[in-house]
Design a protein around this motif. Sequence first.
Motif, PDB file in Angstrom:
ATOM      1  N   SER A 194       0.836  -1.207   0.000  1.00  0.00           N
ATOM      2  CA  SER A 194       0.000   0.000   0.000  1.00  0.00           C
ATOM      3  C   SER A 194       0.870   1.255   0.000  1.00  0.00           C
ATOM      4  CB  SER A 194      -0.933  -0.009   1.209  1.00  0.00           C
ATOM      5  OG  SER A 194      -0.200  -0.075   2.413  1.00  0.00           O
ATOM      6  N   PRO A 232      -0.257   4.754   0.878  1.00  0.00           N
ATOM      7  CA  PRO A 232      -1.270   5.720   1.309  1.00  0.00           C
ATOM      8  C   PRO A 232      -0.798   7.159   1.131  1.00  0.00           C
ATOM      9  CG  PRO A 232      -0.247   4.649   3.195  1.00  0.00           C
ATOM     10  CD  PRO A 232       0.248   3.940   1.981  1.00  0.00           C
ATOM     11  N   HIS A 258      -4.119   1.139  -8.749  1.00  0.00           N
ATOM     12  CA  HIS A 258      -4.565   1.720  -7.487  1.00  0.00           C
ATOM     13  C   HIS A 258      -3.372   1.826  -6.546  1.00  0.00           C
ATOM     14  CE1 HIS A 258      -8.894   1.592  -8.237  1.00  0.00           C
ATOM     15  NE2 HIS A 258      -8.758   0.360  -8.681  1.00  0.00           N
ATOM     16  N   SER A 259      -3.374   2.853  -5.704  1.00  0.00           N
ATOM     17  CA  SER A 259      -2.272   3.018  -4.753  1.00  0.00           C
ATOM     18  C   SER A 259      -2.464   2.210  -3.481  1.00  0.00           C
ATOM     19  CB  SER A 259      -2.095   4.501  -4.391  1.00  0.00           C
ATOM     20  OG  SER A 259      -3.262   5.018  -3.782  1.00  0.00           O
ATOM     21  N   PHE A 260      -3.607   1.509  -3.331  1.00  0.00           N
ATOM     22  CA  PHE A 260      -3.771   0.723  -2.104  1.00  0.00           C
ATOM     23  C   PHE A 260      -2.836  -0.481  -2.087  1.00  0.00           C
ATOM     24  CE2 PHE A 260      -6.073  -2.776  -3.930  1.00  0.00           C
ATOM     25  CZ  PHE A 260      -6.962  -2.260  -4.859  1.00  0.00           C
ATOM     26  N   ASP A 263     -11.814  -6.191  -9.455  1.00  0.00           N
ATOM     27  CA  ASP A 263     -11.910  -4.732  -9.528  1.00  0.00           C
ATOM     28  C   ASP A 263     -12.295  -4.285 -10.935  1.00  0.00           C
ATOM     29  OD1 ASP A 263     -10.475  -1.948 -10.065  1.00  0.00           O
ATOM     30  OD2 ASP A 263     -10.954  -2.094  -7.925  1.00  0.00           O
ATOM     31  N   TRP A 318      -9.806   2.519   5.335  1.00  0.00           N
ATOM     32  CA  TRP A 318      -8.931   2.374   4.168  1.00  0.00           C
ATOM     33  C   TRP A 318      -9.494   1.331   3.205  1.00  0.00           C
ATOM     34  CZ3 TRP A 318      -5.680  -2.164   3.580  1.00  0.00           C
ATOM     35  CH2 TRP A 318      -4.868  -2.126   2.445  1.00  0.00           C
ATOM     36  N   SER A 372     -10.997   2.149  -0.586  1.00  0.00           N
ATOM     37  CA  SER A 372     -10.159   1.735  -1.709  1.00  0.00           C
ATOM     38  C   SER A 372     -10.878   0.741  -2.590  1.00  0.00           C
ATOM     39  CB  SER A 372      -8.829   1.167  -1.197  1.00  0.00           C
ATOM     40  OG  SER A 372      -9.040   0.131  -0.239  1.00  0.00           O
ATOM     41  N   TYR A 373     -10.895  -0.542  -2.218  1.00  0.00           N
ATOM     42  CA  TYR A 373     -11.430  -1.518  -3.160  1.00  0.00           C
ATOM     43  C   TYR A 373     -12.596  -2.323  -2.661  1.00  0.00           C
ATOM     44  CZ  TYR A 373      -8.472  -4.906  -0.639  1.00  0.00           C
ATOM     45  OH  TYR A 373      -7.875  -5.685   0.300  1.00  0.00           O
ATOM     46  N   HIS A 384     -15.413  -0.705  -1.535  1.00  0.00           N
ATOM     47  CA  HIS A 384     -16.485   0.273  -1.391  1.00  0.00           C
ATOM     48  C   HIS A 384     -17.810  -0.315  -1.890  1.00  0.00           C
ATOM     49  CE1 HIS A 384     -18.755   4.010  -1.703  1.00  0.00           C
ATOM     50  NE2 HIS A 384     -17.828   4.565  -0.947  1.00  0.00           N
TER      51      HIS A 384
END
Length: 335
Positions: free
Chosen positions: A10, A12, A48-50, A111, A250, A254-255, A257
């Motif tokens: 990750s 953040p 994604h930055s997660f 995703d 977090w 992120s993914y 949701h």
Amino acid sequence: MKAGVLQFFSWPERRVAIETVYERALQRIEIMESSGYDAVWLAEHHFHSFSVCPSVHMMGLQVAARTRRLRIGTAVSLAAFYHPLRLAEEVALLDIFSGGRVNWGAGRGFDRTEFRAFGVTPEESAERFHESVDIVLKAWSNERLTHEGRYHNFVDVEVLPKPRQKPHPPVWLAASSEEAITRAAAKGFSILMDPHASHREIARKHELYRAGLEAGGRSIAGREIPIARFVAIANTPREAEEVARRGARWLVGSYAHPQNTDASKLKGIDPKMAEPSADPAERYLDGVIVYGTPEDVTDQLIRLREEMFLEYLLCAPLSHESFTLFTDKVLPRLG
């Protein structure tokens, strides 16, 4: 109870250089090597930055260079997004360079950003995934490969190198939805179970998997079924709850949701998570994340061993302190 680590990468708020993210993760993996962990399982994600790890196979080579004992798992190779011959070659190469330490976990992805960018629709991803896994196993197990399928056709191809482990590395399929679990059981595959389902859901899915195996004349006995759990540990209950709450926010942001309906469906997440009136972060705190002091977490995991058949914990620490306390104070009591 066996334990491995589900290693995310990750980034953040991009507070540090990306090189620092990787170096910190590799330093943690070196600690795993000298501790009682069975394996590190590397999480592949894109765009994604997660978790910035687009190639678990390249990352696995770094792990192989820094370790000698630790097994190297992929959690997962997103097989629906690869050309299957390239995938077979890359995992085999990693198995050779690691001295035969690969645990190959494969999955379809969930995703919708990844599906869209790679030009694969969620509707066709399951068939692409299963065909790719079939091709990889044929490529490893046969001197030459001939395959005629829906998405790929090959005639008399010699796929090299072959993996070091014979006939091939052990294989797990990521299975979150009931459909995926039933299909994996029908084909006799071992499964990886996701960190987003509640403890109660995991127990129900485990029973579904066992029943599916038995329906095909197979037994669950002796199978390793890594079950991923997010873990938050601190020296006081209040601090641990805050770590868990930050982690839940977090995850939701992120993914996981609720607006990402494709993800919720493909990962088999409780439909209540998508209800507008529900707080999905609270859902993680109520029966998904394992959190507390080291003593509390140890007691919870021992209880979950009975309640949801937790024989192989795939630990996903929500902070570095959680990883350190788990390694020093929880892991020794689980053996």
